[in-house]
Design a protein around this motif. Structure first.
Motif, PDB file in Angstrom:
ATOM      1  N   GLY A  89       1.414  -8.838 -11.414  1.00  0.00           N
ATOM      2  CA  GLY A  89       2.176  -9.184 -12.935  1.00  0.00           C
ATOM      3  C   GLY A  89       3.429  -9.357 -12.627  1.00  0.00           C
ATOM      4  O   GLY A  89       3.842 -10.877 -13.265  1.00  0.00           O
ATOM      5  N   GLY A  90       4.176  -9.442 -11.927  1.00  0.00           N
ATOM      6  CA  GLY A  90       4.983  -9.590 -10.997  1.00  0.00           C
ATOM      7  C   GLY A  90       5.675 -11.092 -10.284  1.00  0.00           C
ATOM      8  O   GLY A  90       6.116 -11.783 -10.930  1.00  0.00           O
ATOM      9  N   TYR A  91       4.405 -11.601  -9.938  1.00  0.00           N
ATOM     10  CA  TYR A  91       4.233 -12.321  -9.553  1.00  0.00           C
ATOM     11  C   TYR A  91       4.052 -13.913 -11.284  1.00  0.00           C
ATOM     12  O   TYR A  91       4.306 -14.455 -11.201  1.00  0.00           O
ATOM     13  N   SER A  92       3.029 -12.857 -12.044  1.00  0.00           N
ATOM     14  CA  SER A  92       3.185 -14.048 -12.963  1.00  0.00           C
ATOM     15  C   SER A  92       4.133 -13.692 -13.854  1.00  0.00           C
ATOM     16  O   SER A  92       4.985 -14.733 -14.213  1.00  0.00           O
ATOM     17  N   ALA A  93       5.163 -13.054 -13.820  1.00  0.00           N
ATOM     18  CA  ALA A  93       6.564 -12.831 -15.329  1.00  0.00           C
ATOM     19  C   ALA A  93       7.368 -13.738 -14.252  1.00  0.00           C
ATOM     20  O   ALA A  93       8.443 -14.288 -14.545  1.00  0.00           O
ATOM     21  N   ALA A  94       7.614 -14.063 -12.882  1.00  0.00           N
ATOM     22  CA  ALA A  94       8.253 -14.622 -12.107  1.00  0.00           C
ATOM     23  C   ALA A  94       8.200 -15.977 -12.660  1.00  0.00           C
ATOM     24  O   ALA A  94       9.182 -16.736 -12.485  1.00  0.00           O
ATOM     25  N   SER A  95       6.698 -15.986 -12.315  1.00  0.00           N
ATOM     26  CA  SER A  95       6.643 -17.395 -12.278  1.00  0.00           C
ATOM     27  C   SER A  95       6.833 -18.389 -13.783  1.00  0.00           C
ATOM     28  O   SER A  95       7.263 -19.147 -14.511  1.00  0.00           O
ATOM     29  N   ALA A  96       7.144 -17.172 -15.234  1.00  0.00           N
ATOM     30  CA  ALA A  96       7.129 -17.396 -16.437  1.00  0.00           C
ATOM     31  C   ALA A  96       8.357 -17.410 -16.340  1.00  0.00           C
ATOM     32  O   ALA A  96       9.217 -18.627 -17.314  1.00  0.00           O
ATOM     33  N   ASP A  97       9.710 -16.806 -15.084  1.00  0.00           N
ATOM     34  CA  ASP A  97      11.247 -17.322 -15.712  1.00  0.00           C
ATOM     35  C   ASP A  97      11.820 -18.257 -15.349  1.00  0.00           C
ATOM     36  O   ASP A  97      12.029 -18.380 -15.161  1.00  0.00           O
ATOM     37  N   ASP A  98      10.780 -18.945 -14.272  1.00  0.00           N
ATOM     38  CA  ASP A  98      11.001 -20.031 -13.220  1.00  0.00           C
ATOM     39  C   ASP A  98      10.704 -20.967 -14.224  1.00  0.00           C
ATOM     40  O   ASP A  98       9.495 -21.518 -14.145  1.00  0.00           O
ATOM     41  N   PRO A  99      11.933 -22.101 -14.000  1.00  0.00           N
ATOM     42  CA  PRO A  99      11.100 -23.209 -15.139  1.00  0.00           C
ATOM     43  C   PRO A  99      10.793 -24.268 -14.538  1.00  0.00           C
ATOM     44  O   PRO A  99      10.247 -25.051 -14.422  1.00  0.00           O
ATOM     45  N   GLY A 100      11.007 -24.240 -12.851  1.00  0.00           N
ATOM     46  CA  GLY A 100      10.377 -25.545 -12.406  1.00  0.00           C
ATOM     47  C   GLY A 100       8.032 -25.535 -12.172  1.00  0.00           C
ATOM     48  O   GLY A 100       8.155 -26.172 -12.175  1.00  0.00           O
ATOM     49  N   ALA A 101       8.426 -23.398 -12.456  1.00  0.00           N
ATOM     50  CA  ALA A 101       6.852 -23.388 -12.318  1.00  0.00           C
ATOM     51  C   ALA A 101       6.204 -23.734 -14.644  1.00  0.00           C
ATOM     52  O   ALA A 101       4.563 -23.291 -14.005  1.00  0.00           O
ATOM     53  N   SER A 158       0.857  -0.908  -0.031  1.00  0.00           N
ATOM     54  CA  SER A 158       0.211  -0.206  -0.048  1.00  0.00           C
ATOM     55  C   SER A 158       0.905   1.110   0.133  1.00  0.00           C
ATOM     56  O   SER A 158       0.761   2.021  -0.928  1.00  0.00           O
ATOM     57  N   GLU A 159       2.061   0.611   0.551  1.00  0.00           N
ATOM     58  CA  GLU A 159       3.623   2.407   0.230  1.00  0.00           C
ATOM     59  C   GLU A 159       4.034   2.931  -0.884  1.00  0.00           C
ATOM     60  O   GLU A 159       4.711   3.194  -0.472  1.00  0.00           O
ATOM     61  N   ALA A 160       3.988   0.786  -1.452  1.00  0.00           N
ATOM     62  CA  ALA A 160       5.561   1.393  -2.630  1.00  0.00           C
ATOM     63  C   ALA A 160       4.522   2.438  -3.547  1.00  0.00           C
ATOM     64  O   ALA A 160       2.975   1.936  -4.101  1.00  0.00           O
ATOM     65  N   ARG A 184       6.307  -2.516  -7.293  1.00  0.00           N
ATOM     66  CA  ARG A 184       4.906  -2.977  -7.170  1.00  0.00           C
ATOM     67  C   ARG A 184       5.265  -4.822  -7.746  1.00  0.00           C
ATOM     68  O   ARG A 184       5.115  -5.494  -7.115  1.00  0.00           O
ATOM     69  N   SER A 185       5.746  -4.358  -8.906  1.00  0.00           N
ATOM     70  CA  SER A 185       5.838  -5.632  -9.556  1.00  0.00           C
ATOM     71  C   SER A 185       7.273  -6.699  -9.198  1.00  0.00           C
ATOM     72  O   SER A 185       7.126  -8.018  -9.295  1.00  0.00           O
ATOM     73  N   ALA A 186       8.012  -5.726  -8.350  1.00  0.00           N
ATOM     74  CA  ALA A 186       9.648  -6.086  -7.575  1.00  0.00           C
ATOM     75  C   ALA A 186       8.911  -7.192  -5.976  1.00  0.00           C
ATOM     76  O   ALA A 186       9.371  -8.430  -5.807  1.00  0.00           O
ATOM     77  N   ILE A 187       7.888  -6.237  -5.586  1.00  0.00           N
ATOM     78  CA  ILE A 187       6.768  -7.279  -4.590  1.00  0.00           C
ATOM     79  C   ILE A 187       5.902  -8.224  -5.065  1.00  0.00           C
ATOM     80  O   ILE A 187       6.187  -9.173  -4.376  1.00  0.00           O
ATOM     81  N   GLY A 188       5.473  -7.930  -6.370  1.00  0.00           N
ATOM     82  CA  GLY A 188       5.664  -9.446  -6.382  1.00  0.00           C
ATOM     83  C   GLY A 188       6.204 -10.524  -6.927  1.00  0.00           C
ATOM     84  O   GLY A 188       6.307 -12.027  -6.715  1.00  0.00           O
ATOM     85  N   ASP A 247      -3.775  -6.386  -6.159  1.00  0.00           N
ATOM     86  CA  ASP A 247      -2.647  -4.981  -6.346  1.00  0.00           C
ATOM     87  C   ASP A 247      -2.914  -5.684  -7.719  1.00  0.00           C
ATOM     88  O   ASP A 247      -2.072  -6.689  -8.461  1.00  0.00           O
ATOM     89  N   LEU A 248      -3.317  -5.010  -9.411  1.00  0.00           N
ATOM     90  CA  LEU A 248      -2.190  -6.077 -10.500  1.00  0.00           C
ATOM     91  C   LEU A 248      -0.858  -6.105 -10.312  1.00  0.00           C
ATOM     92  O   LEU A 248       0.051  -6.393 -11.111  1.00  0.00           O
ATOM     93  N   ALA A 249      -0.280  -4.790 -10.615  1.00  0.00           N
ATOM     94  CA  ALA A 249       1.864  -4.836 -10.977  1.00  0.00           C
ATOM     95  C   ALA A 249       1.650  -5.962  -9.689  1.00  0.00           C
ATOM     96  O   ALA A 249       3.013  -6.045 -10.074  1.00  0.00           O
ATOM     97  N   VAL A 250       1.430  -5.734  -8.913  1.00  0.00           N
ATOM     98  CA  VAL A 250       2.207  -6.903  -7.425  1.00  0.00           C
ATOM     99  C   VAL A 250       1.786  -8.308  -8.220  1.00  0.00           C
ATOM    100  O   VAL A 250       2.499  -9.696  -7.974  1.00  0.00           O
TER     101      VAL A 250
END
Length: 187
Positions: free
Chosen positions: A138-150, A92-94, A99-103, A133-136
């Motif tokens: 989005g960051g969570y999903s982007a990290a999932s796409a980069d993670d080969p184990g996901a 909420s303060e970021a 916020r994408s880095a938080i995700g 929060d859509l930015a969070v």
């Protein structure tokens, strides 16, 4: 009469001290089992307490460095998953740029907890899904796409197969395979 009163007071004081000691032992054992990583990979208790008291201080320390923000926040979460309410305050303060880095940090923490503490990984996943929060997300999903184990298992099986399903052979895969050639038997 004086002796019985002293005995009762000391007995109740001993009982209170014993109860307090048991409560502290239970709390410390419970917090030791809550972490997803070994002791050497944990954030210090002082850092965790500082983050819990003032989550925005992390943003001030790591201004304009999203990689450090995501890795430090992930370390906090895997060290003590009870900081998730502070993560909510941090979101909420970021600014929207952070916020994408938080995700990404939430996804990194979930990935680190998946093998050792799947229940905590599920807690992190549920926490992220409840966020509005859509930015969070989005960051969570982007990290999932980069993670080969996901990635799904079926896609990983297709990656190992040659293009064209093995119907082409030769240099540059330009020659058709003989359709009447016997298939090798599995071992």
């Amino acid at each position: 009469m004086n002796w019985t009163l002293t005995y009762r007071c000391s007995a109740s004081a001993r009982l209170a001290a014993l109860w307090l000691a048991c409560a502290m032992l239970t709390w410390s054992v419970d917090s030791c089992f809550a972490q997803c990583v070994e002791f050497s990979g944990r954030a210090s208790r002082a850092e965790l307490d500082a983050f819990a008291k003032s989550p925005s201080s992390l943003l001030q320390k790591l201004r304009n460095d999203k990689d450090k923000l995501s890795s430090r926040l992930a370390a906090y979460i895997v060290s003590d998953p009870s900081v998730l309410p502070s993560v909510q305050t941090l979101i909420s303060e970021a600014p929207s740029a952070d916020r994408s880095a938080i995700g990404e940090a939430l996804r990194m923490a979930e990935a680190r907890c998946t093998l050792t503490k799947p229940d905590i990984a599920q807690k992190i996943r549920n926490f992220t899904q409840r966020l509005g929060d859509l930015a969070v997300k989005g960051g969570y999903s982007a990290a999932s796409a980069d993670d080969p184990g996901a990635r799904p298992v079926s896609r990983d099986k297709q990656v190992g197969q040659p293009r064209g399903g093995g119907l082409l052979e030769g240099e540059g895969k330009t020659k058709l395979v003989d359709p009447f050639k016997p298939l090798p038997l599995p071992r």
